[in-house]
Design an enzyme around this catalytic site. Structure first.
Site, mmCIF file in Angstrom:
data_model
loop_
_atom_site.group_PDB
_atom_site.id
_atom_site.type_symbol
_atom_site.label_atom_id
_atom_site.label_comp_id
_atom_site.label_asym_id
_atom_site.label_seq_id
_atom_site.Cartn_x
_atom_site.Cartn_y
_atom_site.Cartn_z
ATOM 1 C CG ASN A 94 -1.885 -1.158 1.180
ATOM 2 O OD1 ASN A 94 -2.845 -1.130 0.419
ATOM 3 N ND2 ASN A 94 -1.608 -2.205 1.959
ATOM 4 C CD GLU A 95 4.465 1.626 -3.072
ATOM 5 O OE1 GLU A 95 4.861 2.032 -1.956
ATOM 6 O OE2 GLU A 95 5.228 1.054 -3.884
#
Ligand code: F6R
Length: 632
Positions: free
Chosen positions: A155-156
């Site tokens: 999850n950037e």
């Protein structure tokens, strides 16, 4: 109770192994408690370099303390997309290599996102992944690492708090960081399937682990604003989340970085230096120009109360900084300067430089290295590992061509080398994308680096008998993952130390090495020195150990105990020394996240140190190399 700056409980351990033992014990209790109730324990698992030690400890608990995984169900956070399941770099392979192959977990209880799906199958697959987690009763404990950009899972930054399992695009910085596992960045998949933030937040308990170079992002996540720009900061809203970090990863937390702000601290000399240096840099004012007001307005009123005058404190710190600068790393002969960082006697000294890879000596302390030689010391250099994985295949055939041509030129029978060349060409042309090199190819690559290191050491003024290649076995896996240090590594190192009996040892005190090689090399030297001391080797008492940092970063300015200035000419001389490592120029395999060449990194870093000293009010040099002394 939480420290006022920290919004997430943080367990800080001296070393990653200490942290891992602590966490593994808690995981074991959780598994056993659930098992006692006849329930499955559902673990969410992470990959990457961080949890390797944790899995090793869980395997140990399984083998030595009967921890069973029969009632454990696992869900992995993520997998590259697309990737073949069986290649070395897939997370499927990773998990089997490090955990599943060594414990009694049931195959049907293992869930790892599938990186081989057709694109149109992915959405449905992700939905089903979420459903499977729910059906298993939800995740009891989620294990996380953290990316340098704050990502959890994949999850950037900007991932929504409400995101669930899905296909994502990897940030370039993540691909660069993970390039260490692949031959080059272009081979790192561009996408991944990852559990979402909401999937992670639904876990009943979360353990996040971070070691080494993660200090900045840890401080942001634990103390900063809750924002989707720093996904790990969202964990501040999780009711039962703990961060397990080591000392290196903790240094940016306010209680360590600026303890005077976190409520009361002991004003040791070092602490005073740190507080004053930080304030001086923050206000962009030389140390000697700081006023009582500056102290009071920057959380240092305590210090003024305790020590009295700003001027006196300024002077004390100014002298500490001034006395750390010397052009005589081996000590200045024939004079007695008690404040000098090194002793003037004996002169000349026997100096031993340990270089983890074949180019760390020149990159990190090339100026000091050459000064020691020029100043008449007997300098030895020991290359600890072969560094063979960082050589591209093209170099192998190029040098083999040379070997064959050389024999041909001098009418030496070249049949054998021609055969080796033909085999190497054949092997390399059929090498699969992620395949590990054969022992022969590795040996040739090691030889290439060895010749470069020899040429550099000669360039610095050493004779061949002063150049030592240790080829430590822990490194020789052919992959980026190394074995832990072994007795053999220590034995080899002790042997060399005993032979040289140095007055000075230099080694890479770099805990932030993305491959971990520097850290293992350091541990080997420390352990060897300790053992020699315990064995009563007399010379050890007179041996001072100086630590330089590896290629990735520099010591904090307030930590530096010896700073060696360099003239512009010396900077250029060092640059040419680094150039000798031709196989490391341009893009090297397993480069990691910094795309600059090594000479550029070294110059920026050495000039940066000189600039910081100048900002603090010292003379402005072109560049400086920095060292910290290790007391043992
Ligand atoms: C891996 C994962 C990532 C890593 C992170 C840190 O499953 O989910 O978030 O935890 O990229 O990686 P390392 O531990 O290699 O620094």
């Amino acid at each position: 109770m939480l420290d006022s700056f920290e919004k997430i409980p943080v367990r800080i351990s001296q070393t990653p192994s200490d942290g891992v033992r602590l966490a593994a014990r808690q995981i074991a209790i959780l598994i056993k408690d659930k098992q006692a109730l006849g329930l499955h324990c559902v673990l969410g698992l992470a990959t990457g370099s961080t949890p390797i030690g944790l899995y090793a400890e869980l395997v140990r608990l399984h083998k030595e303390e009967e921890l069973s995984f029969k009632h454990v169900i696992t869900f992995n956070l993520d997998e590259y997309y697309t990737i073949e399941r069986d290649v070395y770099q897939s997370y499927w392979s990773f998990m089997h290599r490090h955990l599943f192959n060594h414990v009694d977990i049931l195959q049907e209880n293992i869930h790892i996102p599938n990186g081989e799906l057709e694109r149109d199958e992915v959405k449905k697959y992700c939905r089903q992944y979420e459903e499977k987690i729910e059906k298993a009763g939800g995740i009891d404990l989620q294990i996380l690492g953290i990316g340098l950009n704050g990502h959890i899972g994949f999850n950037e930054p900007s991932s929504s708090l409400f995101s669930s399992t899905r296909l994502v695009t990897l940030e370039n910085s993540t691909r660069l960081a993970n390039a260490r596992d692949f031959q080059s960045i272009s081979q790192v998949p561009r996408m991944a399937i990852t559990m979402g933030i909401s999937t992670i937040m639904k876990a009943k308990k979360v353990f996040l682990f971070a070691w080494g170079n993660k200090a900045a992002i840890i401080a942001k996540s634990v103390e900063g604003q809750v924002t989707e720009q720093v996904p790990a900061s969202l964990l501040q809203q999780h009711p039962d989340c703990t961060f397990f970090i080591d000392l290196s990863a903790s240094v940016e937390l306010t209680r360590f970085k600026s303890p005077w702000l976190a409520g009361g601290c002991e004003w040791t000399k070092r602490m005073i230096k740190r507080a004053v240096v930080n304030t001086s840099l923050k206000l962009n004012k030389p140390v000697l120009s700081l006023t009582t007001n500056d102290y009071n307005e920057n959380g240092l009123s305590d210090l003024i109360v305790e020590k009295g005058d700003a001027y006196e404190i300024n002077l004390q710190v100014y002298y500490m900084l001034r006395d750390s600068i010397t052009g005589w790393p081996g000590g200045k002969p024939n004079v007695s300067i008690p404040t000098h960082p090194e002793r003037s006697t004996p002169y000349p000294k026997r100096c031993l430089i340990f270089s983890p890879h074949p180019d760390d000596d020149i990159i990190s302390m090339g100026g000091t290295f050459m000064r020691l030689v020029e100043q008449g010391h007997q300098v030895h250099v020991a290359y600890q590992t072969s560094g063979n994985i960082a050589v591209t295949d093209e170099f192998v055939t190029r040098f083999m061509d040379f070997a064959v041509g050389f024999e041909h030129l001098f009418e030496i029978d070249s049949n054998k080398s021609q055969k080796i060349l033909a085999e190497a060409k054949e092997y390399l042309s059929s090498k699969r994308l992620h395949q590990t090199d054969s022992p022969d190819i590795r040996a040739i690559k090691g030889l290439i680096r060895r010749c470069e290191a020899k040429a550099t050491a000669r360039y610095a003024g050493l004779k061949d008998e002063q150049i030592h290649f240790l080829n430590l076995p822990f490194y020789e896996t052919g992959t980026i993952e190394k074995r832990p240090l072994s007795e053999k590594d220590i034995e080899i190192t002790m042997q060399l130390l005993r032979k040289i009996q140095p007055h000075q040892v230099y080694c890479a005190g770099d805990l932030a090495d993305p491959h971990g090689t520097h850290k293992v090399c350091l541990d080997i030297v420390f352990e060897s020195m300790k053992r020699l001391k315990d064995a009563g080797d007399d010379w050890v008492k007179d041996c001072w150990v100086w630590l330089y940092k590896g290629a990735w970063q520099e010591w904090d300015i307030d930590e530096i105990e010896m700073a060696i200035p360099m003239s512009p000419d010396q900077v250029v001389k060092k640059r040419f020394g680094i150039f000798i490592h031709q196989s490391q120029k341009d893009a090297v395999p397993f480069q990691g996240s910094d795309t600059r060449e090594f000479w550029q990194r070294a110059e920026v870093r050495n000039a940066g140190t000189a600039d910081l000293y100048a900002q603090l009010g010292m003379t402005k040099y072109a560049a400086m190399e920095a060292f910290v002394r290790w007391h043992y």
